[in-house]
Design an enzyme around this catalytic site. Structure first.
Site, PDB file in Angstrom:
ATOM      1  N   LEU A 121      10.713 -20.264  -5.697  1.00 20.98           N
ATOM      2  CA  LEU A 121       9.508 -20.012  -5.327  1.00 20.98           C
ATOM      3  C   LEU A 121       8.113 -19.566  -6.105  1.00 20.98           C
ATOM      4  CD1 LEU A 121       9.377 -17.661  -2.628  1.00 20.98           C
ATOM      5  CD2 LEU A 121      10.000 -15.565  -5.208  1.00 20.98           C
ATOM      6  N   HIS A 146       1.751   3.615  -9.390  1.00 21.62           N
ATOM      7  CA  HIS A 146       1.256   2.648  -9.540  1.00 21.62           C
ATOM      8  C   HIS A 146       2.567   1.936 -10.244  1.00 21.62           C
ATOM      9  CE1 HIS A 146      -1.697   2.326  -7.504  1.00 21.62           C
ATOM     10  NE2 HIS A 146      -2.319   3.315  -8.657  1.00 21.62           N
ATOM     11  N   ASP A 160       1.049  -0.996   0.284  1.00 21.03           N
ATOM     12  CA  ASP A 160       0.438   0.164   0.471  1.00 21.03           C
ATOM     13  C   ASP A 160       0.757   1.270   0.008  1.00 21.03           C
ATOM     14  OD1 ASP A 160      -2.386   1.487   0.529  1.00 21.03           O
ATOM     15  OD2 ASP A 160      -1.939   1.079   2.257  1.00 21.03           O
TER      16      ASP A 160
HETATM   17  C1  IPE Z   1      -5.230  -2.141  -0.162  1.00 28.11           C
HETATM   18  O1  IPE Z   1      -5.161  -0.702  -0.188  1.00 28.11           O
HETATM   19  C2  IPE Z   1      -5.196  -3.076  -1.785  1.00 28.11           C
HETATM   20  C3  IPE Z   1      -3.584  -3.487  -2.010  1.00 28.11           C
HETATM   21  C4  IPE Z   1      -3.107  -2.449  -1.400  1.00 28.11           C
HETATM   22  C5  IPE Z   1      -4.149  -3.925  -3.227  1.00 28.11           C
HETATM   23  P1  IPE Z   1      -6.380  -0.290  -0.322  1.00 28.11           P
HETATM   24  O2  IPE Z   1      -5.651   1.095  -0.542  1.00 28.11           O
HETATM   25  O3  IPE Z   1      -7.509  -0.263  -0.902  1.00 28.11           O
HETATM   26  O4  IPE Z   1      -7.046  -0.591   1.209  1.00 28.11           O
HETATM   27  P2  IPE Z   1      -7.534   0.790   2.075  1.00 28.11           P
HETATM   28  O5  IPE Z   1      -8.471   0.973   1.361  1.00 28.11           O
HETATM   29  O6  IPE Z   1      -6.660   1.389   2.643  1.00 28.11           O
HETATM   30  O7  IPE Z   1      -8.038  -0.088   2.776  1.00 28.11           O
HETATM   31  C1  IPE Z   2      -2.143   0.363  -3.446  1.00 26.93           C
HETATM   32  O1  IPE Z   2      -1.685   1.779  -2.944  1.00 26.93           O
HETATM   33  C2  IPE Z   2      -1.910  -0.138  -5.240  1.00 26.93           C
HETATM   34  C3  IPE Z   2      -3.307  -0.258  -5.066  1.00 26.93           C
HETATM   35  C4  IPE Z   2      -3.976  -0.286  -4.255  1.00 26.93           C
HETATM   36  C5  IPE Z   2      -3.650  -0.918  -5.931  1.00 26.93           C
HETATM   37  P1  IPE Z   2      -2.477   2.948  -3.132  1.00 26.93           P
HETATM   38  O2  IPE Z   2      -3.053   2.711  -4.655  1.00 26.93           O
HETATM   39  O3  IPE Z   2      -4.062   2.305  -2.607  1.00 26.93           O
HETATM   40  O4  IPE Z   2      -1.947   3.758  -2.261  1.00 26.93           O
HETATM   41  P2  IPE Z   2      -2.448   4.623  -1.376  1.00 26.93           P
HETATM   42  O5  IPE Z   2      -2.987   3.827  -0.256  1.00 26.93           O
HETATM   43  O6  IPE Z   2      -3.961   5.498  -2.272  1.00 26.93           O
HETATM   44  O7  IPE Z   2      -1.356   6.222  -1.557  1.00 26.93           O
HETATM   45 MG    MG Z   3      -4.114   2.591  -0.476  1.00 33.98          MG
END
Ligand code: IPE
Ligand code: IPE
Ligand code: MG
Length: 237
Positions: free
Chosen positions: A125, A31, A14
């Protein structure tokens, strides 16, 4: 002292959006940087002799994001599948995608199938990519399959035990999770693996995913090695 290394690490990657925002860039740029961190992480996992690595790349709830971001994520996934399979083979990595694949377009499904097939026999792995994955989805799918087997007469209700039910989940090819790592500062599971993490150790770090590196990975493993895993028992020191 010998460091206890987890066999199965699952990561909630995240913080890509916030990482990009801090730099005045688009979330999509974040991303792309996140993908680079994924490649480095797979390398650390290999170097540290981790057996199974499960990466959360897209949750069922992430479908609620703007279409432009979803399209960019799917493009990145397709790009990775097209370009990385040869490297996976070189390093003896088996790739498995877990999640609701019905959401994906045909080309993406083809490359997922192709990557899984090409790497099936690799045993260095296991790299699980949780894509359009939800812990609740996994359990509901498991229930549907188990009910269908009972209806067909291949399984009786009395035979349904925890170990049997585990076999109906998308993770039936792997061991339970030893360590969950979440980057990005939130302390929640966000519908990642549920059944599979009942006795996992949980490691949270504020580091945003694109900044995750070897020393962060080591910190998480060191944390794991200091935990006493009791699994509900009384353990003498
Ligand atoms: C969790 O992150 C999903 C992934 C890392 C793929 P999110 O950004 O979607 O989670 P929330 O919305 O903060 O709970
Ligand atoms: C995690 O990073 C990746 C996915 C959920 C696809 P985020 O896109 O949730 O990044 P933040 O949490 O908004 O910084
Ligand atoms: Mg996020």
């Amino acid at each position: 002292m010998k460091i206890k290394v987890p066999r199965h690490i699952a990561i909630i990657m995240d913080g890509n959006g916030r990482w990009a925002q801090k730099k005045g860039k688009t979330r999509i740029f974040g991303h792309q940087a996140g993908f680079k961190a994924v490649k480095k992480t797979v390398k650390f996992a290999l170097q540290n002799k981790i057996k199974i690595l499960t990466l959360y790349t897209f949750s069922t709830e992430n479908q609620k994001r703007p279409q432009i971001e979803i399209i960019a994520l799917l493009k990145l996934f397709l790009f990775a599948l097209k370009n990385e399979v040869k490297h996976l083979n070189k390093y003896n990595i088996r790739l498995k995608v877990i999640g609701d694949l019905t959401y994906f377009h045909e080309e993406l499904k083809f490359y997922i199938y192709n990557a899984e097939k090409t790497t099936l026999k690799n045993n260095g792995l296991v790299l699980n990519i949780a894509a359009n994955y939800g812990g609740k989805w996994d359990i509901v799918e498991g229930v549907k399959k188990i009910v269908s087997d009972v209806q067909k007469g291949c399984l009786s209700i009395e035979q349904i035990k925890e170990e049997i039910f585990s076999q109906y989940l998308s993770t039936n090819h792997i061991l339970p999770v030893d360590l969950v790592i979440r980057t990005g500062g939130e302390k929640r599971i966000s519908n990642f693996l549920l059944w599979q993490i009942v006795y996992s150790e949980l490691y949270f770090t504020d580091v945003l995913w694109p900044d995750f590196n070897a020393s962060e990975f080591k910190n998480a493993i060191n944390f794991f090695s200091t935990r006493q895993r009791r699994f509900g028992e009384v353990v003498k020191n």
